[in-house]
Scaffold this motif. Structure first.
Motif, PDB file in Angstrom:
ATOM      1  N   LEU A  39      47.687 -34.434 -23.086  1.00 51.15           N
ATOM      2  CA  LEU A  39      47.494 -33.882 -21.736  1.00 51.15           C
ATOM      3  C   LEU A  39      48.409 -32.683 -21.486  1.00 51.15           C
ATOM      4  N   ASN A  40      49.593 -32.694 -22.101  1.00 50.00           N
ATOM      5  CA  ASN A  40      50.542 -31.600 -21.893  1.00 50.00           C
ATOM      6  C   ASN A  40      50.335 -30.431 -22.843  1.00 50.00           C
ATOM      7  N   THR A  41      49.477 -30.589 -23.854  1.00 46.91           N
ATOM      8  CA  THR A  41      49.327 -29.523 -24.849  1.00 46.91           C
ATOM      9  C   THR A  41      47.940 -28.900 -24.890  1.00 46.91           C
ATOM     10  N   LYS A  42      46.952 -29.538 -24.305  1.00 49.92           N
ATOM     11  CA  LYS A  42      45.581 -29.018 -24.347  1.00 49.92           C
ATOM     12  C   LYS A  42      45.085 -28.708 -22.950  1.00 49.92           C
ATOM     13  N   LYS A  43      44.155 -27.773 -22.865  1.00 49.75           N
ATOM     14  CA  LYS A  43      43.453 -27.515 -21.608  1.00 49.75           C
ATOM     15  C   LYS A  43      42.498 -28.683 -21.374  1.00 49.75           C
ATOM     16  N   VAL A  44      42.289 -29.062 -20.133  1.00 50.46           N
ATOM     17  CA  VAL A  44      41.469 -30.233 -19.830  1.00 50.46           C
ATOM     18  C   VAL A  44      40.333 -29.916 -18.869  1.00 50.46           C
ATOM     19  N   VAL A  45      39.351 -30.804 -18.886  1.00 50.92           N
ATOM     20  CA  VAL A  45      38.239 -30.810 -17.944  1.00 50.92           C
ATOM     21  C   VAL A  45      38.363 -32.112 -17.156  1.00 50.92           C
ATOM     22  N   VAL A  46      38.251 -32.031 -15.846  1.00 51.43           N
ATOM     23  CA  VAL A  46      38.355 -33.215 -14.990  1.00 51.43           C
ATOM     24  C   VAL A  46      37.110 -33.270 -14.119  1.00 51.43           C
ATOM     25  N   LYS A  47      36.505 -34.462 -14.042  1.00 46.41           N
ATOM     26  CA  LYS A  47      35.310 -34.619 -13.208  1.00 46.41           C
ATOM     27  C   LYS A  47      35.201 -36.057 -12.728  1.00 46.41           C
ATOM     28  N   ARG A  55      27.519 -32.145  -9.776  1.00 44.76           N
ATOM     29  CA  ARG A  55      28.967 -32.156  -9.531  1.00 44.76           C
ATOM     30  C   ARG A  55      29.545 -30.747  -9.585  1.00 44.76           C
ATOM     31  N   GLY A  56      29.059 -29.953 -10.536  1.00 44.91           N
ATOM     32  CA  GLY A  56      29.566 -28.585 -10.686  1.00 44.91           C
ATOM     33  C   GLY A  56      29.277 -27.731  -9.470  1.00 44.91           C
ATOM     34  N   LYS A  57      28.065 -27.806  -8.967  1.00 43.74           N
ATOM     35  CA  LYS A  57      27.691 -27.018  -7.789  1.00 43.74           C
ATOM     36  C   LYS A  57      28.476 -27.439  -6.556  1.00 43.74           C
ATOM     37  N   ALA A  58      28.909 -28.697  -6.522  1.00 44.71           N
ATOM     38  CA  ALA A  58      29.666 -29.203  -5.382  1.00 44.71           C
ATOM     39  C   ALA A  58      31.166 -28.953  -5.528  1.00 44.71           C
ATOM     40  N   GLY A  59      31.571 -28.271  -6.606  1.00 44.38           N
ATOM     41  CA  GLY A  59      32.988 -27.985  -6.814  1.00 44.38           C
ATOM     42  C   GLY A  59      33.789 -29.185  -7.263  1.00 44.38           C
ATOM     43  N   LEU A  60      33.120 -30.131  -7.925  1.00 44.86           N
ATOM     44  CA  LEU A  60      33.791 -31.364  -8.334  1.00 44.86           C
ATOM     45  C   LEU A  60      34.090 -31.425  -9.823  1.00 44.86           C
ATOM     46  N   VAL A  61      34.085 -30.274 -10.489  1.00 47.08           N
ATOM     47  CA  VAL A  61      34.450 -30.211 -11.906  1.00 47.08           C
ATOM     48  C   VAL A  61      35.534 -29.155 -12.052  1.00 47.08           C
ATOM     49  N   LEU A  62      36.652 -29.555 -12.638  1.00 44.46           N
ATOM     50  CA  LEU A  62      37.748 -28.630 -12.910  1.00 44.46           C
ATOM     51  C   LEU A  62      37.723 -28.316 -14.397  1.00 44.46           C
ATOM     52  N   LEU A  63      37.595 -27.037 -14.736  1.00 48.39           N
ATOM     53  CA  LEU A  63      37.459 -26.614 -16.130  1.00 48.39           C
ATOM     54  C   LEU A  63      38.684 -25.845 -16.616  1.00 48.39           C
ATOM     55  N   ASN A  64      38.972 -25.994 -17.914  1.00 47.79           N
ATOM     56  CA  ASN A  64      39.985 -25.188 -18.601  1.00 47.79           C
ATOM     57  C   ASN A  64      41.308 -25.162 -17.841  1.00 47.79           C
ATOM     58  N   SER A  65      41.823 -26.327 -17.532  1.00 44.39           N
ATOM     59  CA  SER A  65      43.001 -26.453 -16.688  1.00 44.39           C
ATOM     60  C   SER A  65      44.181 -27.056 -17.444  1.00 44.39           C
ATOM     61  N   THR A  66      45.379 -26.734 -16.995  1.00 47.79           N
ATOM     62  CA  THR A  66      46.567 -27.411 -17.513  1.00 47.79           C
ATOM     63  C   THR A  66      46.669 -28.773 -16.819  1.00 47.79           C
ATOM     64  N   TRP A  67      47.476 -29.666 -17.379  1.00 45.85           N
ATOM     65  CA  TRP A  67      47.636 -30.986 -16.765  1.00 45.85           C
ATOM     66  C   TRP A  67      48.265 -30.856 -15.380  1.00 45.85           C
ATOM     67  N   ASP A  68      49.229 -29.948 -15.197  1.00 42.43           N
ATOM     68  CA  ASP A  68      49.865 -29.800 -13.887  1.00 42.43           C
ATOM     69  C   ASP A  68      48.855 -29.414 -12.808  1.00 42.43           C
TER      70      ASP A  68
END
Length: 98
Positions: A39-47, A55-68
């Motif tokens: 989680l601290n070393t890779k970019k993540v997707v959260v949904k 979900r994407g159209k509703a803004g409920l997918v976070l892409l290419n993010s750091t864990w913080d």
């Protein structure tokens, strides 16, 4: 999930590294990097891990993010009541993947 269970069966060889976190209402988010160091070393997707369409159209997918950033996003979205189509209710379960 299948890979996780196959690896725990002790076949002697690991199929693939398990890079998947399921977040339930009782999950303590701050402790997850201890169990899942990636989680601290890779970019993540959260949904949300709920039966929702678009979900994407509703803004409920976070892409290419750091864990913080994902942690802040989860704290904001967790428990939030949403309405998509005929589905209405709080967001309670999420999935985090690289």
């Amino acid at each position: 999930i299948i890979v996780r269970h196959m690896n725990s069966m002790g076949s002697g060889s690991k199929l693939k590294e398990d890079h998947f976190v399921q977040i339930a209402p009782g999950t303590v988010l701050s402790t997850l990097p201890e169990c899942y160091p990636w989680l601290n070393t890779k970019k993540v997707v959260v949904k949300p891990d709920q039966l929702l369409k678009r979900r994407g159209k509703a803004g409920l997918v976070l892409l290419n993010s750091t864990w913080d950033t994902a942690l802040q996003w989860l704290e904001e979205k967790r428990g939030q009541c949403i309405e998509i189509g005929r589905a209405k209710g709080p967001l309670t379960h999420f999935v985090v993947e690289p």
